[in-house]
Design a protein around this motif. Structure first.
Motif, short mmCIF file in Angstrom:
data_model
loop_
_atom_site.label_atom_id
_atom_site.label_comp_id
_atom_site.label_asym_id
_atom_site.label_seq_id
_atom_site.Cartn_x
_atom_site.Cartn_y
_atom_site.Cartn_z
N GLY A 27 -40.94 17.09 82.51
CA GLY A 27 -41.76 18.19 82.96
C GLY A 27 -41.84 18.27 84.47
N LYS A 28 -42.89 18.92 84.92
CA LYS A 28 -43.07 19.06 86.37
C LYS A 28 -44.56 19.14 86.66
CE LYS A 28 -42.70 24.06 86.11
NZ LYS A 28 -42.04 25.25 86.56
N GLY A 29 -44.88 18.87 87.92
CA GLY A 29 -46.28 18.90 88.30
C GLY A 29 -46.45 19.33 89.74
N THR A 30 -47.71 19.48 90.12
CA THR A 30 -48.06 19.78 91.50
C THR A 30 -49.24 18.91 91.90
OG1 THR A 30 -49.55 21.58 90.87
CG2 THR A 30 -47.27 22.18 91.41
N ILE A 31 -49.30 18.62 93.20
CA ILE A 31 -50.39 17.84 93.77
C ILE A 31 -50.95 18.63 94.94
CG2 ILE A 31 -51.00 15.71 94.99
CD1 ILE A 31 -48.70 14.32 93.51
N SER A 32 -52.27 18.71 95.00
CA SER A 32 -52.96 19.37 96.11
C SER A 32 -54.06 18.45 96.62
CB SER A 32 -53.58 20.70 95.65
OG SER A 32 -52.59 21.59 95.21
N THR A 33 -54.36 18.57 97.91
CA THR A 33 -55.43 17.78 98.49
C THR A 33 -56.56 18.69 98.95
OG1 THR A 33 -54.40 17.85 100.68
CG2 THR A 33 -53.87 15.95 99.27
N GLU A 34 -57.71 18.08 99.12
CA GLU A 34 -58.91 18.81 99.54
C GLU A 34 -58.66 19.60 100.82
OE1 GLU A 34 -63.52 17.67 100.76
OE2 GLU A 34 -62.14 16.10 100.18
N THR A 35 -57.96 19.01 101.78
CA THR A 35 -57.72 19.66 103.07
C THR A 35 -56.58 20.67 103.03
OG1 THR A 35 -56.15 17.96 103.76
CG2 THR A 35 -58.50 17.62 104.33
N LYS A 36 -55.87 20.71 101.93
CA LYS A 36 -54.69 21.57 101.75
C LYS A 36 -53.49 21.09 102.58
CE LYS A 36 -56.64 24.29 98.82
NZ LYS A 36 -56.41 24.03 97.43
N ALA A 37 -53.55 19.84 103.06
CA ALA A 37 -52.37 19.26 103.71
C ALA A 37 -51.23 19.26 102.70
CB ALA A 37 -52.65 17.85 104.20
N LEU A 38 -51.56 19.01 101.45
CA LEU A 38 -50.64 19.23 100.33
C LEU A 38 -51.27 20.35 99.51
CD1 LEU A 38 -49.84 15.61 99.09
CD2 LEU A 38 -48.39 17.10 100.45
N ASP A 39 -50.52 21.40 99.28
CA ASP A 39 -51.03 22.53 98.53
C ASP A 39 -50.01 22.89 97.47
OD1 ASP A 39 -52.65 24.60 97.71
OD2 ASP A 39 -52.13 25.92 99.38
N ASN A 40 -50.25 22.40 96.27
CA ASN A 40 -49.31 22.59 95.16
C ASN A 40 -47.93 22.02 95.47
OD1 ASN A 40 -51.07 23.87 93.28
ND2 ASN A 40 -50.98 25.70 94.58
N ALA A 41 -47.91 20.83 96.09
CA ALA A 41 -46.65 20.14 96.37
C ALA A 41 -46.04 19.71 95.03
CB ALA A 41 -46.89 18.93 97.25
N PRO A 42 -44.78 20.04 94.81
CA PRO A 42 -44.17 19.70 93.52
C PRO A 42 -43.85 18.22 93.40
CG PRO A 42 -42.55 20.73 94.96
CD PRO A 42 -43.86 20.77 95.69
N PHE A 43 -43.92 17.72 92.16
CA PHE A 43 -43.42 16.39 91.85
C PHE A 43 -42.88 16.40 90.42
CE2 PHE A 43 -47.70 16.01 90.25
CZ PHE A 43 -47.75 14.95 89.34
N THR A 44 -41.82 15.61 90.23
CA THR A 44 -41.14 15.54 88.95
C THR A 44 -40.69 14.10 88.72
OG1 THR A 44 -38.95 15.94 89.89
CG2 THR A 44 -40.21 17.90 89.22
N PHE A 45 -40.16 13.86 87.54
CA PHE A 45 -39.57 12.54 87.25
C PHE A 45 -38.46 12.25 88.27
CE2 PHE A 45 -36.75 9.59 85.07
CZ PHE A 45 -37.65 8.67 84.56
#
Length: 139
Positions: free
Chosen positions: A15-33
Motif C-alpha cells: 500500500g501507501k501512506g502519508t505523514i504530516s506534522t503539526e508544523t506542516k514541515a511534512l505535509d502529506n509526505a508519501p511513504f511506502t514499503f
C-alpha cells in the motif's frame, strides 16, 4: 509541551501512506514499503524521520552545552545514520563536524559527549539501541 504528527496508510504491505506534522514541515509526505525497505527515493520512512530528529536534537543540545561552557559554534553539522535490522532499530550513529572558535579538542570532545548522552532523542533511544558518535573540530 506536546507535539504531534499524523500518519495514514491505505492497503496492505504494498500500500501507501502519508505523514504530516503539526508544523506542516511534512505535509502529506508519501511513504511506502519501497521508500522504507527498497530503493525508492520519492518519499520518506520512519527511520529517516528518527535520523532527522536525532541529528537536529543533538545539534541543538550541543549548541546549548557549548554555550554553557562559554563557547559559540560558528557551525554544527550533524549526520545521523539509523541502522534498521531484524525488524528493529539497532543503532544510531552521529557524525558531527563543528567549527567552534577558541575551544580545545579536549573541551570539544567533552561537550560533544555531554550532548550525545543528554539530548532528549538520545535519552529516548539510549535504553534500546547503541548510540555512537564521531566528532571532528574544524578550524
Amino acid at each position: 509541551m506536546t507535539k504531534y504528527a499524523n500518519a495514514q496508510w491505505q492497503g496492505a504491505k504494498e500500500g501507501k501512506g502519508t505523514i504530516s506534522t503539526e508544523t506542516k514541515a511534512l505535509d502529506n509526505a508519501p511513504f511506502t514499503f519501497a521508500t522504507r525497505f527498497g530503493d525508492a527515493k520519492d518519499g520518506t520512512n520512519p527511520e529517516e524521520l528518527i535520523a532527522a530528529a536525532h541529528a537536529g536534537c543533538f545539534s541543538m543540545k550541543f549548541a546549548i552545552v557549548l554555550s554553557e561552557a562559554g563557547f559559540t559554534a560558528d557551525k554544527i553539522e550533524t549526520k545521523c545514520d539509523i541502522t534498521f535490522a531484524a525488524g528493529a532499530i539497532s543503532k544510531s550513529h552521529l557524525t558531527v563536524n563543528a567549527k567552534v572558535p577558541g575551544i580545545s579538542k579536549e573541551k570539544f570532545d567533552e561537550c560533544a559527549k555531554d550532548a550525545k548522552e543528554n539530548c532528549p532523542i538520545s535519552k529516548s533511544l539510549n535504553s534500546n539501541i547503541e548510540i555512537t558518535m564521531d566528532a571532528s573540530l574544524s578550524n
